[in-house]
Motif scaffolding. Structure first.
Motif, mmCIF file in Angstrom:
data_model
loop_
_atom_site.group_PDB
_atom_site.id
_atom_site.type_symbol
_atom_site.label_atom_id
_atom_site.label_comp_id
_atom_site.label_asym_id
_atom_site.label_seq_id
_atom_site.Cartn_x
_atom_site.Cartn_y
_atom_site.Cartn_z
ATOM 1 N N PHE A 157 -56.325 -15.783 58.311
ATOM 2 C CA PHE A 157 -57.122 -15.909 59.616
ATOM 3 C C PHE A 157 -56.282 -15.643 60.983
ATOM 4 C CE2 PHE A 157 -58.858 -18.555 62.990
ATOM 5 C CZ PHE A 157 -60.146 -17.759 63.039
ATOM 6 N N GLY A 158 -55.004 -16.229 60.777
ATOM 7 C CA GLY A 158 -53.804 -15.936 61.859
ATOM 8 C C GLY A 158 -53.754 -14.621 62.196
ATOM 9 N N ALA A 159 -53.513 -13.973 61.254
ATOM 10 C CA ALA A 159 -53.250 -12.462 61.390
ATOM 11 C C ALA A 159 -54.437 -11.725 62.068
ATOM 12 C CB ALA A 159 -52.859 -11.747 60.171
ATOM 13 N N LEU A 160 -55.618 -12.083 61.523
ATOM 14 C CA LEU A 160 -56.918 -11.568 61.885
ATOM 15 C C LEU A 160 -57.097 -11.935 63.434
ATOM 16 C CD1 LEU A 160 -59.512 -10.129 61.691
ATOM 17 C CD2 LEU A 160 -60.645 -12.477 60.804
ATOM 18 N N ALA A 161 -56.788 -13.146 63.564
ATOM 19 C CA ALA A 161 -57.020 -13.735 65.116
ATOM 20 C C ALA A 161 -55.963 -12.934 66.166
ATOM 21 C CB ALA A 161 -56.727 -14.952 65.153
ATOM 22 N N VAL A 201 -44.576 -14.161 66.501
ATOM 23 C CA VAL A 201 -46.057 -14.060 65.905
ATOM 24 C C VAL A 201 -46.326 -15.295 65.476
ATOM 25 C CG1 VAL A 201 -44.788 -13.817 63.441
ATOM 26 C CG2 VAL A 201 -47.374 -12.935 64.202
ATOM 27 N N LYS A 202 -45.770 -16.462 65.351
ATOM 28 C CA LYS A 202 -46.183 -17.639 64.838
ATOM 29 C C LYS A 202 -46.847 -18.318 65.955
ATOM 30 C CE LYS A 202 -43.314 -18.363 60.515
ATOM 31 N NZ LYS A 202 -42.147 -19.281 59.994
ATOM 32 N N SER A 203 -46.200 -18.303 67.284
ATOM 33 C CA SER A 203 -46.680 -19.084 68.342
ATOM 34 C C SER A 203 -47.892 -18.343 68.603
ATOM 35 C CB SER A 203 -45.716 -19.334 69.309
ATOM 36 O OG SER A 203 -45.108 -18.077 69.674
ATOM 37 N N ILE A 204 -47.870 -16.888 68.733
ATOM 38 C CA ILE A 204 -49.089 -16.020 69.406
ATOM 39 C C ILE A 204 -50.102 -16.440 68.331
ATOM 40 C CG2 ILE A 204 -49.573 -13.633 69.543
ATOM 41 C CD1 ILE A 204 -46.863 -12.923 70.457
ATOM 42 N N ALA A 205 -50.020 -16.436 67.163
ATOM 43 C CA ALA A 205 -51.126 -16.574 66.185
ATOM 44 C C ALA A 205 -51.850 -17.995 66.309
ATOM 45 C CB ALA A 205 -50.688 -16.430 64.867
ATOM 46 N N LYS A 206 -50.884 -19.022 66.777
ATOM 47 C CA LYS A 206 -51.392 -20.422 66.960
ATOM 48 C C LYS A 206 -52.322 -20.405 68.262
ATOM 49 C CE LYS A 206 -47.696 -23.148 64.802
ATOM 50 N NZ LYS A 206 -46.826 -24.067 64.779
ATOM 51 N N VAL A 207 -51.917 -19.519 69.240
ATOM 52 C CA VAL A 207 -52.794 -19.494 70.568
ATOM 53 C C VAL A 207 -54.094 -18.763 70.189
ATOM 54 C CG1 VAL A 207 -52.867 -18.570 72.753
ATOM 55 C CG2 VAL A 207 -50.786 -19.751 71.942
ATOM 56 N N SER A 258 -48.144 -7.508 72.655
ATOM 57 C CA SER A 258 -46.715 -7.826 72.853
ATOM 58 C C SER A 258 -46.146 -7.780 71.211
ATOM 59 C CB SER A 258 -46.461 -9.023 73.564
ATOM 60 O OG SER A 258 -46.807 -10.206 72.733
ATOM 61 N N TYR A 259 -46.673 -8.222 70.596
ATOM 62 C CA TYR A 259 -46.163 -8.098 69.083
ATOM 63 C C TYR A 259 -46.229 -7.041 68.323
ATOM 64 C CZ TYR A 259 -45.628 -9.370 64.163
ATOM 65 O OH TYR A 259 -45.086 -9.234 62.647
ATOM 66 N N TYR A 260 -47.124 -6.146 68.539
ATOM 67 C CA TYR A 260 -47.174 -4.889 67.959
ATOM 68 C C TYR A 260 -45.891 -4.055 68.705
ATOM 69 C CZ TYR A 260 -52.096 -5.510 66.942
ATOM 70 O OH TYR A 260 -53.312 -6.082 66.313
ATOM 71 N N GLY A 261 -45.845 -4.167 69.997
ATOM 72 C CA GLY A 261 -44.841 -3.222 70.522
ATOM 73 C C GLY A 261 -43.399 -3.903 70.145
ATOM 74 N N GLU A 262 -43.181 -4.820 69.897
ATOM 75 C CA GLU A 262 -42.128 -5.552 69.543
ATOM 76 C C GLU A 262 -41.525 -4.997 68.161
ATOM 77 O OE1 GLU A 262 -40.840 -10.018 67.997
ATOM 78 O OE2 GLU A 262 -41.203 -9.942 70.213
ATOM 79 N N ARG A 263 -42.426 -5.124 67.272
ATOM 80 C CA ARG A 263 -42.334 -4.750 66.007
ATOM 81 C C ARG A 263 -41.900 -3.245 65.861
ATOM 82 N NH1 ARG A 263 -40.165 -8.554 63.111
ATOM 83 N NH2 ARG A 263 -40.027 -9.191 65.336
ATOM 84 N N CYS A 264 -42.463 -2.325 66.708
ATOM 85 C CA CYS A 264 -42.079 -0.973 66.511
ATOM 86 C C CYS A 264 -40.578 -0.916 67.006
ATOM 87 C CB CYS A 264 -43.214 -0.335 67.644
ATOM 88 S SG CYS A 264 -44.747 -0.170 66.833
#
Length: 456
Positions: free
Chosen positions: A60-64, A196-202, A366-372
């Protein structure tokens, strides 16, 4: 500058792209035996934690996180731009792109889990670049996607979002875009430091609130416009194939314009075929690829089948109800006029909804770009990227909306091409994984795929 941008848009969003995009959606729908029929199973799985599985965040965190990046200005300003430029028929193509796009979103997530790797910091990394490199053995295409996405993220996931926020805040509260841009920059910089962990929590908390808040506002308007709903549905469907606009500033729209702007805004909204969302899916704690694929595809259902469809109905019914008052408006102004019909709180509902949508998109992308950039340059790219990201938040807040939308459209297409190559080239893998876990009644089975560790 806009003349040049428009010329490039006409090429990248020409017949080739439209056929490739829609064709891939339809092809994967057939190849997965209409995976859309399992969307409610995916919804059930999304709220059922799989704590024993390996990954960085919950399913769900990934989906969110993906929804946060997906549900943004495309649902409000994007749909309004499509209606203003392509006529009411564009709403039909936005919706249809989402319906068939569910299959592509599913396939993207399946490949993301199938070919993900573990970085030297222990974090899961995945997405089209890894599917292209490990699945198709075409690393150059993986690099190409990462470059396009690494640049595109600053437009689709950053500049356009900040621009929409500052424009709406200025129109509603009279606050200078510069002031709003500074606040956004500081808030974003603080939020993305935890990864990603803090972003997912938000996002787990923000997404349900913002979607529910906005949908409630749409429902109120639709109730107020109930006498025009039937006519709105008829106009949307007929205009999609005849090109007949409703006049009053929207005349002259052709079928091709409806298709082009509908599909372009549909892709901008739900990102199916774009290749961005599977980057978040790859971080999920899941037992097999299909398990997360079903969860991931529900994002298109919520984003396009529900939210975008409601936005389109609100806009078209409002135009039918008040053609003179809505004439000549476009983008955020068109949405603002529709929500202004709610006494007193209407503009506030829209502004708060837009701020939540757009800011969550900034966080997710921001997470997408960072991983790229991690894929391209390794861990050393993380901090420079985060600094650059926060700076562009401010720059995007004060750039012309037309210019930002135009650049985002072009970058969307450039991202989509290598990702669609991966989806088509690895469609056999998607079908095989679906048969192995879903059609063999083995959805709870554990994957035996090894997750390799890479030195970056």
């Amino acid at each position: 500058m806009m003349d040049v941008i428009s010329s490039i848009q006409g090429v990248v969003w020409g017949p080739v792209m439209l056929v490739l995009l829609f064709g891939t959606h339809v092809f994967l729908t057939i190849r997965t035996r209409v995976i859309q029929r399992y969307v409610f199973k995916g919804i059930k799985l999304s709220v059922t934690p799989d704590k024993e599985a390996e990954g960085d965040v919950s399913g769900f965190g990934a989906l969110a996180t993906a929804l946060a990046a997906t549900i943004g200005t495309g649902n409000i300003v994007g749909v309004a731009t499509a209606v203003a430029s392509g006529g009411p028929g564009a709403v039909f193509w936005v919706w249809l792109t989402g319906l068939f796009g569910i299959a592509s979103k599913y396939g993207e997530a399946v490949l993301a889990i199938k070919y993900r790797v573990k970085g030297k910091d222990g974090a899961m990394n995945g997405g089209p670049m890894y599917a292209l490199e490990r699945g198709l053995k075409q690393k150059w295409l993986g690099i190409l996607f990462a470059v396009f996405a690494g640049v595109a993220c600053f437009g689709i996931g950053n500049g356009t979002q900040g621009n929409s926020i500052t424009g709406m805040v200025n129109n509603t509260f009279g606050i200078s875009p510069v002031i709003t841009g500074i606040v956004l920059t500081v808030a974003t910089g603080a939020a993305i430091l935890g990864g990603v962990k803090s972003i997912a929590k938000v996002c787990e908390k923000l997404v349900p609130f913002m979607a529910g808040f906005y949908v409630l506002g749409c429902i109120i308007i639709l109730v107020m416009n109930h006498a025009y709903l039937g006519a709105a549905v008829k106009l949307i469907v007929t205009s999609a194939f005849t090109g007949n606009a409703m006049g009053g500033g929207f005349a002259g729209a052709t079928v091709m314009m409806a298709i082009r702007f509908g599909i372009a805004r549909g892709l901008f909204s739900n990102e199916s075929g774009l290749g961005s969302a599977p980057i978040a899916s790859a971080a999920a704690m899941t037992r097999n690829s299909v398990h997360q694929g079903l969860i991931a595809m529900t994002g298109v259902f919520w984003d396009t089948i529900i939210v975008c469809a409601m936005t389109g109905m609100v806009l078209v019914s409002s135009i039918l109800k008040n053609p003179e008052g809505m004439s000549g408006l476009s983008g955020g102004d068109l949405s603002s006029a529709a929500f202004a019909t709610i006494p007193v709180i209407g503009p506030i509902v829209l502004t708060v909804g837009l701020i939540c949508f757009a800011w969550s998109t900034i966080l997710g992308w921001s997470y997408y770009g960072e991983r790229c950039w991690v894929y391209l340059c390794g861990q050393k790219a993380i901090m420079p990227f985060r600094i650059a990201w926060t700076i562009v938040v401010f720059i995007g807040s004060i750039v012309s909306l037309d210019l930002v939308w135009g650049i985002a459209d072009i970058l969307n297409a450039l991202m989509a091409f290598p990702n669609l190559v991966a989806l088509l080239g690895l469609s056999g893998v998607i079908a095989a994984e679906t048969k192995k876990y879903l059609f063999s009644d083995n959805l709870d089975g554990w994957s035996d795929d090894e997750v390799p560790v890479v030195d970056k």
